[in-house]
Design a protein around this motif. Structure first.
Motif, PDB file in Angstrom:
ATOM      1  N   ASP A  64       0.839  -1.187   0.000  1.00 28.83           N
ATOM      2  CA  ASP A  64       0.000   0.000   0.000  1.00 28.83           C
ATOM      3  C   ASP A  64       0.879   1.243   0.000  1.00 28.83           C
ATOM      4  O   ASP A  64       1.816   1.360   0.794  1.00 28.83           O
ATOM      5  CB  ASP A  64      -0.906   0.022   1.234  1.00 28.83           C
ATOM      6  CG  ASP A  64      -1.973  -1.068   1.179  1.00 28.83           C
ATOM      7  OD1 ASP A  64      -2.469  -1.349   0.073  1.00 28.83           O
ATOM      8  OD2 ASP A  64      -2.288  -1.635   2.239  1.00 28.83           O
ATOM      9  N   LEU A  65       0.581   2.173  -0.920  1.00 25.98           N
ATOM     10  CA  LEU A  65       1.278   3.451  -0.987  1.00 25.98           C
ATOM     11  C   LEU A  65       0.379   4.539  -0.422  1.00 25.98           C
ATOM     12  O   LEU A  65      -0.743   4.269   0.018  1.00 25.98           O
ATOM     13  CB  LEU A  65       1.668   3.759  -2.433  1.00 25.98           C
ATOM     14  CG  LEU A  65       2.496   2.682  -3.151  1.00 25.98           C
ATOM     15  CD1 LEU A  65       2.779   3.101  -4.583  1.00 25.98           C
ATOM     16  CD2 LEU A  65       3.795   2.401  -2.406  1.00 25.98           C
ATOM     17  N   ALA A  66       0.849   5.768  -0.461  1.00 24.78           N
ATOM     18  CA  ALA A  66       0.087   6.861   0.139  1.00 24.78           C
ATOM     19  C   ALA A  66      -1.280   7.029  -0.525  1.00 24.78           C
ATOM     20  O   ALA A  66      -2.303   7.137   0.162  1.00 24.78           O
ATOM     21  CB  ALA A  66       0.897   8.155   0.034  1.00 24.78           C
ATOM     22  N   ASN A  67      -1.311   7.046  -1.857  1.00 25.24           N
ATOM     23  CA  ASN A  67      -2.570   7.284  -2.573  1.00 25.24           C
ATOM     24  C   ASN A  67      -2.903   6.184  -3.569  1.00 25.24           C
ATOM     25  O   ASN A  67      -3.777   6.371  -4.421  1.00 25.24           O
ATOM     26  CB  ASN A  67      -2.490   8.632  -3.310  1.00 25.24           C
ATOM     27  CG  ASN A  67      -2.298   9.798  -2.361  1.00 25.24           C
ATOM     28  OD1 ASN A  67      -3.044   9.934  -1.392  1.00 25.24           O
ATOM     29  ND2 ASN A  67      -1.291  10.614  -2.623  1.00 25.24           N
ATOM     30  N   ALA A  92       2.753  -3.777 -18.905  1.00 30.12           N
ATOM     31  CA  ALA A  92       1.713  -3.672 -17.876  1.00 30.12           C
ATOM     32  C   ALA A  92       0.587  -2.750 -18.348  1.00 30.12           C
ATOM     33  O   ALA A  92       0.826  -1.758 -19.036  1.00 30.12           O
ATOM     34  CB  ALA A  92       2.307  -3.145 -16.579  1.00 30.12           C
ATOM     35  N   PRO A  93      -0.650  -3.051 -17.968  1.00 32.10           N
ATOM     36  CA  PRO A  93      -1.781  -2.186 -18.336  1.00 32.10           C
ATOM     37  C   PRO A  93      -1.837  -0.951 -17.454  1.00 32.10           C
ATOM     38  O   PRO A  93      -1.182  -0.882 -16.409  1.00 32.10           O
ATOM     39  CB  PRO A  93      -2.994  -3.095 -18.092  1.00 32.10           C
ATOM     40  CG  PRO A  93      -2.550  -3.982 -16.962  1.00 32.10           C
ATOM     41  CD  PRO A  93      -1.071  -4.232 -17.180  1.00 32.10           C
ATOM     42  N   ARG A  94      -2.616   0.038 -17.865  1.00 31.87           N
ATOM     43  CA  ARG A  94      -2.896   1.205 -17.029  1.00 31.87           C
ATOM     44  C   ARG A  94      -4.174   0.921 -16.258  1.00 31.87           C
ATOM     45  O   ARG A  94      -5.234   0.735 -16.859  1.00 31.87           O
ATOM     46  CB  ARG A  94      -3.052   2.459 -17.883  1.00 31.87           C
ATOM     47  CG  ARG A  94      -1.762   2.921 -18.538  1.00 31.87           C
ATOM     48  CD  ARG A  94      -1.999   4.193 -19.343  1.00 31.87           C
ATOM     49  NE  ARG A  94      -0.771   4.685 -19.935  1.00 31.87           N
ATOM     50  CZ  ARG A  94       0.066   5.521 -19.357  1.00 31.87           C
ATOM     51  NH1 ARG A  94      -0.212   5.961 -18.142  1.00 31.87           N
ATOM     52  NH2 ARG A  94       1.156   5.930 -19.959  1.00 31.87           N
ATOM     53  N   ILE A  95      -4.068   0.873 -14.951  1.00 36.48           N
ATOM     54  CA  ILE A  95      -5.226   0.581 -14.105  1.00 36.48           C
ATOM     55  C   ILE A  95      -5.273   1.603 -12.986  1.00 36.48           C
ATOM     56  O   ILE A  95      -4.283   1.799 -12.265  1.00 36.48           O
ATOM     57  CB  ILE A  95      -5.144  -0.852 -13.533  1.00 36.48           C
ATOM     58  CG1 ILE A  95      -5.148  -1.887 -14.668  1.00 36.48           C
ATOM     59  CG2 ILE A  95      -6.295  -1.116 -12.572  1.00 36.48           C
ATOM     60  CD1 ILE A  95      -5.053  -3.321 -14.198  1.00 36.48           C
ATOM     61  N   ALA A  96      -6.417   2.261 -12.858  1.00 35.51           N
ATOM     62  CA  ALA A  96      -6.556   3.306 -11.846  1.00 35.51           C
ATOM     63  C   ALA A  96      -6.283   2.746 -10.450  1.00 35.51           C
ATOM     64  O   ALA A  96      -6.761   1.660 -10.101  1.00 35.51           O
ATOM     65  CB  ALA A  96      -7.966   3.897 -11.905  1.00 35.51           C
ATOM     66  N   GLY A  97      -5.512   3.485  -9.680  1.00 33.77           N
ATOM     67  CA  GLY A  97      -5.216   3.096  -8.308  1.00 33.77           C
ATOM     68  C   GLY A  97      -4.037   2.157  -8.160  1.00 33.77           C
ATOM     69  O   GLY A  97      -3.716   1.753  -7.027  1.00 33.77           O
TER      70      GLY A  97
END
Length: 389
Positions: A64-67, A92-97
């Motif tokens: 887990d990161l800050a955001n 790698a795909p672009r995935i929100a979060g």
């Protein structure tokens, strides 16, 4: 093992290996995309099982990161698999979060000790440490704990290595740590024993990371202020002999008989087979590599003379453009070797590929000293010929 940084579709076997790896990588990301919004605990074990079956030299970790959250694709099979991990990230795909990384950041001492306690059932909170500079500009670490059972026991070394890795992060650990040792410390006693403090290692676990960082800064401060190509004409060169019967100086070039170099510490460490990082020997972003030349015509002295002439020619190609220079050469029973320090890798490769085939009548290859690129190579001339690693 196929190449990933310098792959060329010229060999049927290597091409097949490369395509199979890409298919496994794409399947990994497809599986991840389907479950990425769920809790990691529900899907991480099965994804690790898939990776172990299809890409066994890689591993996965979630933090887990800050955001956001990060999925780390790690070269657990050894640093030579770093290009494979990098290839994974490129696809790698672009995935929100989500963020995707190949190198873990340092953890605080409290977090690192908690991980060791949970995963290894070891309490190292009272462990002591020592940091010293060893051969090849590497740092050697000793960890002492009452939970250890002796000197350098395998299980203790696994625990100590994991703790140091967590404290330092992958980048510092892979680049600078050359050796880890473990000792059994005496169990704590309610009695204050005379002289007990003098026998303890000097650092607490919370002091280990700052001490390592100070050691790195000390080594870097002693490295040359200029890249090799700035002083190659006035540098002092050292010659040393290598015996094929005694592999101490020729583990990475078993046929090598003699070598000369302007960077003796660098070349000796590389030939002795230790984990190698160019960053230990240059703070000018130079990449140490070498040409492996097939030259069997003439006596050993005649072949060495041809190599020296070629070294002078290579410097004329590279030095004026600040692309790098020759830093060493060696003669072997099977091959001739020319060691290079390159500051502009792609430009230097283009120059070597354009000019070298004209000078050579036999196959030649460019290979890399860094452990993470030890399986990467380029053929100069006939690109279908695999390198003799």
């Amino acid at each position: 093992m196929t190449r990933f940084r310098f792959f060329e579709p010229n060999d049927e076997v290597e091409t097949g290996q490369h395509l199979r790896a890409l298919q496994a990588i794409d399947e990994l990301w497809q599986r991840f995309s389907r479950v990425s919004q769920q809790r990691a605990a529900t899907w991480l074990p099965s994804l690790r099982t898939f990776v172990q079956a299809e890409l066994p030299d890689l591993g996965l970790e979630v933090r887990d990161l800050a955001n956001s959250r990060a999925l780390y694709v790690l070269a657990l099979g050894g640093s030579e698999f770093a290009p494979l991990a990098e290839k994974c990230l490129q696809r790698a795909p672009r995935i929100a979060g989500w963020e995707f990384r190949a190198s873990r950041e340092p953890c605080a001492a409290e977090q690192s000790l908690a991980f060791i306690s949970t995963d290894y059932q070891r309490d190292l909170s009272r462990a002591r440490a020592k940091v010293g500079v060893g051969r090849g500009h590497g740092l050697e670490i000793v960890i002492a704990s009452e939970t250890f059972v002796g000197l350098d026991r395998e299980q203790d070394l696994d625990v100590a290595s994991e703790l140091v890795l967590r404290l330092l992060g992958d980048s510092v650990f892979d680049t600078w740590i050359s050796h880890i040792s473990t000792l059994q410390a005496p169990k704590p006693s309610p009695l204050k024993l005379l002289g007990a403090d003098s026998q303890r290692l000097p650092l607490s676990i919370t002091e280990l990371s700052p001490s390592v960082n100070a050691g790195v800064r000390g080594i870097e401060a002693e490295l040359p202020d200029e890249p090799c190509h700035r002083n190659c004409e006035r540098a002092d060169w050292v010659m040393f002999e290598c015996s094929p019967d005694d592999g101490a100086l020729a583990r990475r070039a078993p046929d090598l008989l003699m070598a000369c170099t302007m960077r003796p510490e660098m070349l000796k460490w590389y030939l002795q087979g230790g984990e190698f990082s160019s960053a230990r020997f240059s703070r000018q972003a130079e990449r140490f590599c070498y040409l492996k030349l097939t030259e069997r015509e003439g006596t050993l002295a005649e072949r060495a003379e041809k190599r020296v002439t070629l070294e002078e020619q290579i410097d004329r190609w590279l030095v004026p453009g600040a692309m790098g220079c020759v830093v060493g050469g060696g003669s072997g029973t099977e091959y001739q070797y020319i060691y290079l320090a390159l500051t502009q890798l792609e430009a230097a490769i283009a120059v070597l590929r354009r000019h070298l085939p004209v000078q050579l009548s036999e196959p030649a290859w460019l290979l890399f000293c860094d452990s993470e690129w030890s399986r990467e190579w380029l053929a100069l001339g006939d690109r279908t010929l695999p390198a003799p690693l």
